[in-house]
Design a protein around this motif. Structure first.
Motif, PDB file in Angstrom:
ATOM      1  N   UNK A 165       0.819  -1.208   0.000  1.00 32.22           N
ATOM      2  CA  UNK A 165       0.000   0.000   0.000  1.00 32.22           C
ATOM      3  C   UNK A 165       0.857   1.265   0.000  1.00 32.22           C
ATOM      4  N   UNK A 166       2.095   1.152   0.470  1.00 31.82           N
ATOM      5  CA  UNK A 166       2.981   2.319   0.473  1.00 31.82           C
ATOM      6  C   UNK A 166       3.566   2.587  -0.911  1.00 31.82           C
ATOM      7  N   UNK A 167       3.383   1.645  -1.835  1.00 32.13           N
ATOM      8  CA  UNK A 167       3.868   1.826  -3.199  1.00 32.13           C
ATOM      9  C   UNK A 167       5.156   1.085  -3.494  1.00 32.13           C
ATOM     10  N   UNK A 168       5.848   0.622  -2.473  1.00 29.36           N
ATOM     11  CA  UNK A 168       7.080  -0.112  -2.733  1.00 29.36           C
ATOM     12  C   UNK A 168       6.776  -1.555  -3.095  1.00 29.36           C
ATOM     13  N   UNK A 169       7.699  -2.166  -3.809  1.00 23.81           N
ATOM     14  CA  UNK A 169       7.526  -3.550  -4.228  1.00 23.81           C
ATOM     15  C   UNK A 169       7.736  -4.474  -3.038  1.00 23.81           C
ATOM     16  N   UNK A 170       6.895  -5.492  -2.900  1.00 27.76           N
ATOM     17  CA  UNK A 170       6.990  -6.425  -1.783  1.00 27.76           C
ATOM     18  C   UNK A 170       8.221  -7.309  -1.957  1.00 27.76           C
ATOM     19  N   UNK A 171       8.998  -7.429  -0.894  1.00 30.58           N
ATOM     20  CA  UNK A 171      10.178  -8.293  -0.897  1.00 30.58           C
ATOM     21  C   UNK A 171      10.047  -9.252   0.277  1.00 30.58           C
ATOM     22  N   UNK A 172       9.919 -10.545  -0.018  1.00 27.97           N
ATOM     23  CA  UNK A 172       9.700 -11.528   1.039  1.00 27.97           C
ATOM     24  C   UNK A 172      10.913 -11.705   1.936  1.00 27.97           C
ATOM     25  N   UNK A 173      12.066 -11.215   1.506  1.00 30.04           N
ATOM     26  CA  UNK A 173      13.277 -11.351   2.309  1.00 30.04           C
ATOM     27  C   UNK A 173      13.477 -10.206   3.298  1.00 30.04           C
ATOM     28  N   UNK A 174      12.683  -9.132   3.181  1.00 30.03           N
ATOM     29  CA  UNK A 174      12.784  -8.016   4.116  1.00 30.03           C
ATOM     30  C   UNK A 174      11.903  -8.278   5.324  1.00 30.03           C
ATOM     31  N   UNK A 175      12.242  -7.662   6.433  1.00 29.47           N
ATOM     32  CA  UNK A 175      11.442  -7.780   7.651  1.00 29.47           C
ATOM     33  C   UNK A 175      10.414  -6.651   7.661  1.00 29.47           C
ATOM     34  N   UNK A 176       9.272  -6.901   7.005  1.00 32.82           N
ATOM     35  CA  UNK A 176       8.229  -5.899   6.871  1.00 32.82           C
ATOM     36  C   UNK A 176       6.909  -6.446   7.388  1.00 32.82           C
ATOM     37  N   UNK A 177       5.920  -5.535   7.523  1.00 31.76           N
ATOM     38  CA  UNK A 177       4.616  -5.934   8.058  1.00 31.76           C
ATOM     39  C   UNK A 177       3.515  -5.077   7.468  1.00 31.76           C
ATOM     40  N   UNK A 198      11.887  -7.460  14.847  1.00 32.52           N
ATOM     41  CA  UNK A 198      11.511  -6.068  14.610  1.00 32.52           C
ATOM     42  C   UNK A 198      11.247  -5.900  13.121  1.00 32.52           C
ATOM     43  N   UNK A 199      10.070  -5.377  12.805  1.00 29.52           N
ATOM     44  CA  UNK A 199       9.640  -5.208  11.415  1.00 29.52           C
ATOM     45  C   UNK A 199       9.288  -3.749  11.152  1.00 29.52           C
ATOM     46  N   UNK A 200       9.239  -3.390   9.868  1.00 28.92           N
ATOM     47  CA  UNK A 200       8.867  -2.042   9.445  1.00 28.92           C
ATOM     48  C   UNK A 200       7.504  -2.120   8.746  1.00 28.92           C
ATOM     49  N   UNK A 201       6.570  -1.242   9.134  1.00 29.26           N
ATOM     50  CA  UNK A 201       5.241  -1.215   8.528  1.00 29.26           C
ATOM     51  C   UNK A 201       5.337  -0.554   7.155  1.00 29.26           C
ATOM     52  N   UNK A 202       4.920  -1.302   6.111  1.00 29.90           N
ATOM     53  CA  UNK A 202       4.936  -0.732   4.760  1.00 29.90           C
ATOM     54  C   UNK A 202       3.688  -1.109   3.964  1.00 29.90           C
ATOM     55  N   UNK A 203       2.697  -1.690   4.643  1.00 29.69           N
ATOM     56  CA  UNK A 203       1.493  -2.131   3.945  1.00 29.69           C
ATOM     57  C   UNK A 203       0.296  -2.018   4.880  1.00 29.69           C
ATOM     58  N   UNK A 204      -0.905  -2.132   4.327  1.00 27.39           N
ATOM     59  CA  UNK A 204      -2.141  -2.119   5.108  1.00 27.39           C
ATOM     60  C   UNK A 204      -2.704  -3.518   5.192  1.00 27.39           C
ATOM     61  N   UNK A 205      -3.389  -3.796   6.261  1.00 27.06           N
ATOM     62  CA  UNK A 205      -3.983  -5.100   6.504  1.00 27.06           C
ATOM     63  C   UNK A 205      -3.691  -5.469   7.932  1.00 27.06           C
TER      64      UNK A 205
END
Length: 171
Positions: free
Chosen positions: A95-107, A130-137
């Motif tokens: 939702x932030x516009x960046x491409x999803x990368x399954x290897x990053x620690x994101x949420x 520890x993760x970085x929020x970059x999407x909605x859900x």
């Protein structure tokens, strides 16, 4: 005029009058009935504006509301945000516009600002990541966060799919 012709004329006259009576009855019923918009206009015109404004409106929900909301902390102090169920996901774009990368620690989180750092702790094992929020859900009732597959692997939840977690806002 023959007897047959008179009877046919009387029948057609009776049918016409019945049809006219039915149309008149339907028109008068329609005139008596008011639509909700008409009632609201009548309420406003009658001086009872308060009753018209306070009438509840129902809106269709696009997504169910999450069970618990997380508040963004006012300072830099670490704060326990919420408890709930976490799952992991994969997507193509966030939702932030960046491409999803399954290897990053994101949420994905429903309300925290993009870029917020979260400590996700598995309450049963004590493991955290520890993760970085970059999407909605997530858009499933009862779930508070969706994490990337690499974060799920760090928590040891790849086989389970979901787990009970505690969320702490780090930054």
């Amino acid at each position: 005029m023959s007897r047959f012709a008179r009877a046919e004329t009387a029948r057609s006259s009776l049918a016409t009058s019945r049809l006219l009576l039915a149309v008149t009855a339907a028109a008068s019923l329609a005139a008596c009935a008011q639509s909700p918009v008409g009632r609201q206009k009548a309420d406003l015109a009658g001086g009872n504006r308060q009753a018209a404004v306070e009438r509840p409106h129902r809106l269709a929900a696009l997504h169910p509301r999450p069970i618990s909301r997380v508040r963004v902390p006012d300072g830099d102090a670490k704060q326990s945000a919420s408890h709930g169920v976490a799952s992991f996901y994969s997507d193509t774009e966030t939702a932030s516009g960046e491409k999803f990368d399954k290897n990053e620690l994101t949420a994905a989180h429903p309300s925290l600002p993009f870029g917020t750092k979260l400590r996700v702790t598995d309450v049963s094992s004590g493991r955290f990541v520890t993760v970085r929020v970059n999407d909605r859900g997530p858009y499933v009732r009862g779930r508070v966060v969706d994490i990337s597959p690499s974060a799920a692997e760090a928590l040891g939840m790849m086989d389970k799919g979901i787990t009970n977690v505690r969320l702490d806002v780090v930054q």
